[in-house]
Motif scaffolding. Structure first.
Motif, PDB file in Angstrom:
ATOM      1  N   GLY A 111       0.761  -1.253  -0.060  1.00 47.55           N
ATOM      2  CA  GLY A 111       0.071  -0.148   0.185  1.00 47.55           C
ATOM      3  C   GLY A 111       0.991   1.302   0.294  1.00 47.55           C
ATOM      4  O   GLY A 111       0.278   2.349  -0.200  1.00 47.55           O
ATOM      5  N   GLU A 112       2.060   1.200   0.111  1.00 45.27           N
ATOM      6  CA  GLU A 112       3.045   2.365  -0.027  1.00 45.27           C
ATOM      7  C   GLU A 112       4.295   2.475  -0.971  1.00 45.27           C
ATOM      8  O   GLU A 112       4.922   3.032  -0.840  1.00 45.27           O
ATOM      9  CB  GLU A 112       3.697   2.316   1.746  1.00 45.27           C
ATOM     10  CG  GLU A 112       3.052   2.371   2.771  1.00 45.27           C
ATOM     11  CD  GLU A 112       3.660   2.608   4.060  1.00 45.27           C
ATOM     12  OE1 GLU A 112       4.811   2.719   4.069  1.00 45.27           O
ATOM     13  OE2 GLU A 112       2.987   2.321   5.251  1.00 45.27           O
ATOM     14  N   LYS A 113       3.781   1.631  -2.061  1.00 46.76           N
ATOM     15  CA  LYS A 113       4.781   1.467  -3.217  1.00 46.76           C
ATOM     16  C   LYS A 113       3.942   1.385  -4.511  1.00 46.76           C
ATOM     17  O   LYS A 113       2.712   0.832  -4.419  1.00 46.76           O
ATOM     18  CB  LYS A 113       5.781   0.368  -2.747  1.00 46.76           C
ATOM     19  CG  LYS A 113       4.861  -0.813  -2.729  1.00 46.76           C
ATOM     20  CD  LYS A 113       5.762  -2.043  -2.155  1.00 46.76           C
ATOM     21  CE  LYS A 113       4.941  -3.277  -2.089  1.00 46.76           C
ATOM     22  NZ  LYS A 113       5.616  -4.655  -1.801  1.00 46.76           N
ATOM     23  N   ALA A 114       4.748   1.457  -5.427  1.00 49.77           N
ATOM     24  CA  ALA A 114       4.342   1.038  -6.776  1.00 49.77           C
ATOM     25  C   ALA A 114       5.467   0.509  -7.556  1.00 49.77           C
ATOM     26  O   ALA A 114       6.765   1.124  -7.249  1.00 49.77           O
ATOM     27  CB  ALA A 114       3.462   2.265  -7.509  1.00 49.77           C
ATOM     28  N   GLY A 123      19.552 -12.705 -16.367  1.00 50.23           N
ATOM     29  CA  GLY A 123      18.836 -13.360 -15.022  1.00 50.23           C
ATOM     30  C   GLY A 123      18.269 -12.709 -13.990  1.00 50.23           C
ATOM     31  O   GLY A 123      17.895 -13.254 -13.229  1.00 50.23           O
ATOM     32  N   LEU A 124      18.373 -11.377 -14.197  1.00 54.93           N
ATOM     33  CA  LEU A 124      17.871 -10.599 -13.151  1.00 54.93           C
ATOM     34  C   LEU A 124      16.698  -9.791 -13.726  1.00 54.93           C
ATOM     35  O   LEU A 124      16.640  -8.955 -14.745  1.00 54.93           O
ATOM     36  CB  LEU A 124      18.702  -9.622 -12.724  1.00 54.93           C
ATOM     37  CG  LEU A 124      19.806 -10.224 -11.672  1.00 54.93           C
ATOM     38  CD1 LEU A 124      20.815  -9.201 -11.344  1.00 54.93           C
ATOM     39  CD2 LEU A 124      19.552 -11.009 -10.474  1.00 54.93           C
ATOM     40  N   VAL A 125      15.632  -9.634 -12.742  1.00 55.45           N
ATOM     41  CA  VAL A 125      14.396  -8.470 -13.061  1.00 55.45           C
ATOM     42  C   VAL A 125      15.005  -6.914 -12.281  1.00 55.45           C
ATOM     43  O   VAL A 125      15.100  -7.279 -11.063  1.00 55.45           O
ATOM     44  CB  VAL A 125      13.013  -9.055 -12.708  1.00 55.45           C
ATOM     45  CG1 VAL A 125      12.255  -7.789 -13.080  1.00 55.45           C
ATOM     46  CG2 VAL A 125      12.875 -10.231 -13.610  1.00 55.45           C
ATOM     47  N   VAL A 126      15.195  -6.123 -13.007  1.00 55.96           N
ATOM     48  CA  VAL A 126      15.600  -4.746 -12.478  1.00 55.96           C
ATOM     49  C   VAL A 126      14.150  -3.838 -12.189  1.00 55.96           C
ATOM     50  O   VAL A 126      13.603  -3.821 -13.290  1.00 55.96           O
ATOM     51  CB  VAL A 126      16.757  -4.176 -13.197  1.00 55.96           C
ATOM     52  CG1 VAL A 126      17.061  -2.909 -12.314  1.00 55.96           C
ATOM     53  CG2 VAL A 126      17.825  -5.196 -13.263  1.00 55.96           C
ATOM     54  N   GLY A 127      14.124  -3.200 -11.062  1.00 55.68           N
ATOM     55  CA  GLY A 127      13.112  -2.455 -10.835  1.00 55.68           C
ATOM     56  C   GLY A 127      13.352  -1.325 -10.078  1.00 55.68           C
ATOM     57  O   GLY A 127      14.253  -1.191  -9.503  1.00 55.68           O
ATOM     58  N   SER A 128      12.327  -0.762 -10.015  1.00 57.53           N
ATOM     59  CA  SER A 128      12.547   0.497  -9.128  1.00 57.53           C
ATOM     60  C   SER A 128      11.065   0.755  -8.258  1.00 57.53           C
ATOM     61  O   SER A 128      10.291   0.422  -8.774  1.00 57.53           O
ATOM     62  CB  SER A 128      12.665   2.026  -9.624  1.00 57.53           C
ATOM     63  OG  SER A 128      11.632   2.533 -10.567  1.00 57.53           O
ATOM     64  N   VAL A 129      11.161   1.307  -7.253  1.00 58.50           N
ATOM     65  CA  VAL A 129      10.045   1.504  -6.052  1.00 58.50           C
ATOM     66  C   VAL A 129       9.637   3.041  -6.470  1.00 58.50           C
ATOM     67  O   VAL A 129      10.461   3.904  -6.056  1.00 58.50           O
ATOM     68  CB  VAL A 129      10.497   1.127  -4.792  1.00 58.50           C
ATOM     69  CG1 VAL A 129       9.269   1.478  -3.753  1.00 58.50           C
ATOM     70  CG2 VAL A 129      10.732  -0.119  -4.641  1.00 58.50           C
ATOM     71  N   ALA A 130       8.422   3.296  -6.797  1.00 56.06           N
ATOM     72  CA  ALA A 130       7.817   4.553  -7.234  1.00 56.06           C
ATOM     73  C   ALA A 130       6.575   4.784  -6.037  1.00 56.06           C
ATOM     74  O   ALA A 130       6.398   3.753  -5.195  1.00 56.06           O
ATOM     75  CB  ALA A 130       7.317   4.535  -8.452  1.00 56.06           C
TER      76      ALA A 130
END
Length: 300
Positions: A111-114, A123-130
């Motif tokens: 509830g505090e992230k997207a 072999g990696l999934v790279v993401g960011s927290v918005a």
């Protein structure tokens, strides 16, 4: 050069019904391994790229991205899978059937992230927290003003992370010292590059959207992380205070390039006959190149 012959291969579905209006600038379709992946309005269509046959379609809540050029795409395709950032998570779907193989949550309290940026490399999934509500998901006058007006905000993230593609286990996180502009995230040659604000207060934006002057008016840092470990390889101060409208970052062949736009006054010698105030300014694009190995400036 002589252009090769071109002719229409097929015409038909899925059509525009489930797609983001082209003027709202959603993510572009992708073509990988003979399949055409068409992002829609919380919807994904997958077609045979050679004859247009619809292999499968699926509604995917909170996956739409409007004004993606001020954010990032929500879809990544490979030979056998398609990854879709949806709300707080990334869905890993079978490219041929649409069956969900894995759900990878973004790190942090529910509830505090997207989920912001998305890539799959080595072999990696790279993401960011918005921030929740940062990515634009509607087609109202608010979105139009951000797309078509000057000095409007870009979508930012507060941290980065990488997870294993086979089981979704998070292997590293990077807590940013200032908001990261999503359009500046890029992965190349075993590194993750991006620009973050030098102003820690930018992390406190309620929706994670900030104008470029607000982001970098007090300084900016060009950063390179090791893709496998998340370790900081180098950071370099960059003067981006003149930029006003948008910012991007690209990396290839050992060079990192930052580009953005701003207004500049028309020289007096060129203003003869100009009467309207808007005729006295022009849009200018700045290009800054850095050595990808250590961040040292190359040219501007």
């Amino acid at each position: 050069m002589h252009a090769g012959p071109m002719e229409l291969q097929w015409f038909g579905r899925p059509g525009p019904h489930d797609m983001v209006d082209r003027h709202k600038k959603g993510p572009a379709p992708l073509v990988v391994n003979g399949r055409l992946f068409v992002p829609g309005f919380n919807h994904l269509s997958v077609l045979d790229a050679y004859n247009g046959f619809v292999l499968w379609e699926k509604p995917i809540a909170d996956s739409v991205r409007v004004a993606a050029f001020k954010d990032s795409s929500s879809v990544v395709a490979t030979d056998c899978e398609v990854l879709v950032a949806a709300g707080e998570s990334c869905l890993v779907l079978d490219a041929q059937t649409g069956k969900c193989r894995l759900t990878i949550p973004a790190p942090g309290p529910a509830g505090e992230k997207a989920w912001g940026y998305l890539a799959r490399v080595d072999g990696l999934v790279v993401g960011s927290v918005a921030k929740p509500g940062g990515s634009l998901r509607a087609m109202t006058k608010l979105e139009d003003s951000i797309i078509w007006r000057n000095q409007q905000p870009v979508v930012c993230s507060t941290s980065l992370f990488a997870a294993r593609q086979d089981d979704g286990q998070c292997v590293w996180t990077y807590a940013a010292g200032g908001a990261i502009a999503n359009p500046t995230l890029a992965v190349a040659d075993g590194r993750v590059y991006f620009v973050e604000s030098a102003d820690a207060t930018t992390l406190g934006s309620s929706d994670g959207r900030l104008s470029v002057p607000a982001l970098f008016g007090l300084g900016a840092r060009l950063t390179a992380l090791d893709l496998k470990t998340g370790k900081i390889l180098w950071q370099r101060d960059a003067d981006l205070s003149s930029l006003e409208h948008i910012i991007y970052l690209s990396c290839t062949r050992g060079t990192v390039v930052i580009t953005g736009s701003r207004y500049a006054k028309v020289p007096p010698a060129e203003t003869k006959g100009f009467k309207k105030p808007e005729q006295l300014t022009r849009v200018r694009y700045d290009l800054l190149a850095f050595d990808a190995a250590d961040g040292s400036p190359r040219w501007a």
